[in-house]
Design a protein around this motif. Structure first.
Motif, PDB file in Angstrom:
ATOM      1  N   SER A  18      15.803 -27.919   9.049  1.00  0.00           N
ATOM      2  CA  SER A  18      14.390 -27.828   9.407  1.00  0.00           C
ATOM      3  C   SER A  18      13.815 -26.536   8.841  1.00  0.00           C
ATOM      4  O   SER A  18      14.546 -25.586   8.518  1.00  0.00           O
ATOM      5  CB  SER A  18      14.208 -27.873  10.931  1.00  0.00           C
ATOM      6  OG  SER A  18      14.798 -26.726  11.528  1.00  0.00           O
ATOM      7  N   THR A  19      12.497 -26.538   8.750  1.00  0.00           N
ATOM      8  CA  THR A  19      11.825 -25.343   8.218  1.00  0.00           C
ATOM      9  C   THR A  19      12.015 -24.150   9.136  1.00  0.00           C
ATOM     10  O   THR A  19      12.198 -23.002   8.692  1.00  0.00           O
ATOM     11  CB  THR A  19      10.328 -25.630   8.039  1.00  0.00           C
ATOM     12  OG1 THR A  19      10.161 -26.771   7.201  1.00  0.00           O
ATOM     13  CG2 THR A  19       9.621 -24.436   7.415  1.00  0.00           C
ATOM     14  N   ALA A  20      11.982 -24.382  10.462  1.00  0.00           N
ATOM     15  CA  ALA A  20      12.157 -23.282  11.420  1.00  0.00           C
ATOM     16  C   ALA A  20      13.536 -22.649  11.271  1.00  0.00           C
ATOM     17  O   ALA A  20      13.677 -21.413  11.270  1.00  0.00           O
ATOM     18  CB  ALA A  20      11.945 -23.785  12.844  1.00  0.00           C
ATOM     19  N   ASP A  21      14.593 -23.494  11.127  1.00  0.00           N
ATOM     20  CA  ASP A  21      15.937 -22.960  10.953  1.00  0.00           C
ATOM     21  C   ASP A  21      16.051 -22.185   9.643  1.00  0.00           C
ATOM     22  O   ASP A  21      16.706 -21.130   9.569  1.00  0.00           O
ATOM     23  CB  ASP A  21      16.964 -24.098  10.965  1.00  0.00           C
ATOM     24  CG  ASP A  21      17.055 -24.762  12.329  1.00  0.00           C
ATOM     25  OD1 ASP A  21      16.609 -24.126  13.316  1.00  0.00           O
ATOM     26  OD2 ASP A  21      17.544 -25.906  12.400  1.00  0.00           O
ATOM     27  N   LEU A  22      15.407 -22.661   8.608  1.00  0.00           N
ATOM     28  CA  LEU A  22      15.461 -21.987   7.308  1.00  0.00           C
ATOM     29  C   LEU A  22      14.785 -20.615   7.378  1.00  0.00           C
ATOM     30  O   LEU A  22      15.297 -19.622   6.861  1.00  0.00           O
ATOM     31  CB  LEU A  22      14.795 -22.862   6.249  1.00  0.00           C
ATOM     32  CG  LEU A  22      14.793 -22.292   4.812  1.00  0.00           C
ATOM     33  CD1 LEU A  22      16.219 -22.108   4.307  1.00  0.00           C
ATOM     34  CD2 LEU A  22      14.009 -23.211   3.889  1.00  0.00           C
ATOM     35  N   ILE A  23      13.621 -20.564   8.049  1.00  0.00           N
ATOM     36  CA  ILE A  23      12.897 -19.283   8.163  1.00  0.00           C
ATOM     37  C   ILE A  23      13.705 -18.292   8.984  1.00  0.00           C
ATOM     38  O   ILE A  23      13.798 -17.093   8.656  1.00  0.00           O
ATOM     39  CB  ILE A  23      11.503 -19.516   8.780  1.00  0.00           C
ATOM     40  CG1 ILE A  23      10.632 -20.327   7.813  1.00  0.00           C
ATOM     41  CG2 ILE A  23      10.843 -18.194   9.116  1.00  0.00           C
ATOM     42  CD1 ILE A  23       9.275 -20.697   8.383  1.00  0.00           C
ATOM     43  N   ALA A  24      14.304 -18.741  10.101  1.00  0.00           N
ATOM     44  CA  ALA A  24      15.095 -17.848  10.943  1.00  0.00           C
ATOM     45  C   ALA A  24      16.302 -17.319  10.178  1.00  0.00           C
ATOM     46  O   ALA A  24      16.629 -16.124  10.240  1.00  0.00           O
ATOM     47  CB  ALA A  24      15.534 -18.584  12.203  1.00  0.00           C
ATOM     48  N   ALA A  25      17.001 -18.192   9.452  1.00  0.00           N
ATOM     49  CA  ALA A  25      18.165 -17.757   8.684  1.00  0.00           C
ATOM     50  C   ALA A  25      17.771 -16.789   7.573  1.00  0.00           C
ATOM     51  O   ALA A  25      18.470 -15.804   7.305  1.00  0.00           O
ATOM     52  CB  ALA A  25      18.882 -18.969   8.103  1.00  0.00           C
TER      53      ALA A  25
END
Length: 363
Positions: free
Chosen positions: A253-260
């Motif tokens: 997901s985009t949220a997981d990508l941004i957090a990572a």
């Protein structure tokens, strides 16, 4: 039927001598008590007035003392401020790196639970060495050339050199050395060099070829724990960066990508900072610093004056110089004496007014 009463109908009891004496005694006692109370009240008021006057006097005396201190400080401050801010041996960048290394060491110990201490015992000690020496040479320029050649042959380089207070920074990349000043040879100079740690002792011993060695000093600081802590932190962050990079590839997901990505950027910045600190610490361990102060021997002096006439001439010159100095000192002190006189006049006037008010209150 009521009966009208008048003065003739009132009959007062006759006063005896004893009763009269008792009334007089009571009256005189009350008068005495009132006088005593008035005297006590007046004494208390006078004491309060004196206390207020003393406090005011102390305040004015404190103000006068503060003004005198300010005046004296203004006179001596210029002489105390000469040469301030010089002589720093460590740059701000190096101090920041050392401070960061200390903080990293503390964090690594807290996170690893003492594993760094265990690793230290199985590795060789890492020591940062710095030395200083003083030599006496007939020609400071020739001595600097000799030290430069010796250091270059040992695999080191000249970091900075000063002839007569004019520093010359050398090219540390092995380029052409700069041209030294062509002014007359000064009486003192200093040179700072960096040599391999294992060649420091031989380099100090080789200073005898440049002149007479009068003093040497070597300081060693064990940084093994700091180096081990830094390497442990770097290794841990490298593993964390690798894991975050793998997680970014597995993000769904985009949220997981941004957090990572945010966590990866933070880890990479910290990792780069620790790598720079470790690089600087390794360079300090590998290359030792040596500062050499070079002075020329003091020339022998002959007796002067040599005879009676020369003695009279020297005495006259000394008298004239002393009088000139006194005139200059008096001219320098006159403005300050005027300021002090004005302050003293103000204090005297204030004390006179306070004393006059106190006298008026007492009356």
């Amino acid at each position: 039927m009521k009966r009208d009463m008048n003065a003739a109908d009132l009959t007062l009891p006759e006063l005896t001598d004893a009763r009269r004496d008792e009334i007089e005694a009571t009256l005189f006692t009350r008068i005495s008590e009132e006088r005593s109370l008035s005297a006590i009240t007046a004494a208390q008021e006078a004491e309060r007035a004196r206390s207020r006057a003393v406090r005011r006097g102390r305040v004015w005396m404190g103000a006068a003392a503060a003004a005198a201190v300010v005046a004296v400080a203004a006179v001596i401050a210029p002489s105390l401020g000469i040469g301030a801010g010089s002589g720093s041996a460590i740059t701000a960048e190096q101090a920041t790196m050392m401070e960061g290394a200390g903080a990293t060491s503390f964090d690594s110990k807290a996170m690893s639970g003492g594993s760094a201490d265990a690793a230290t015992g199985s590795t060789s000690r890492e020591v940062v060495a710095s030395a200083s020496a003083s030599i006496t040479a007939d020609n400071t320029r020739a001595a600097i050339d000799e030290i430069t050649a010796s250091v270059t042959a040992a695999g080191g380089y000249v970091e900075s050199v000063s002839l007569g207070g004019s520093p010359v920074v050398y090219d540390t990349t092995g380029g052409v050395s700069p041209i030294l000043p062509t002014d007359p040879i000064p009486q003192s100079a200093w040179i700072t060099v960096r040599v391999p740690a294992d060649a420091l002792t031989d380099t100090i011993a080789g200073l005898a070829a440049a002149g007479e060695v009068t003093a040497t000093q070597i300081d060693r600081r064990d940084v093994t724990t700091e180096a081990v802590d830094l390497r442990a932190r770097v290794s841990s962050l490298e593993a964390s960066v690798a894991r975050l990079t793998e997680l970014m590839g597995q993000a769904t997901s985009t949220a997981d990508l941004i957090a990572a990505e945010s966590a990866l950027s933070e880890r990479q910045g910290e990792l780069e900072s620790l790598r720079q600190q470790l690089t600087w610490l390794d360079s300090q361990v590998a290359m030792s610093s040596l500062t050499v102060t070079i002075t020329e021997p003091t020339p022998a002096t002959t007796a002067n004056p040599a005879g009676f006439g020369d003695g009279v001439s020297a005495g006259w010159n000394g008298l004239v110089a002393t009088l000139n100095g006194l005139v200059v000192a008096v001219g320098f002190l006159l403005p300050w004496l005027g300021v002090l006189a004005v302050l003293a006049l103000i204090v005297w006037g204030v004390r006179r007014v306070v004393r006059r008010r106190r006298t008026t209150e007492d009356e």
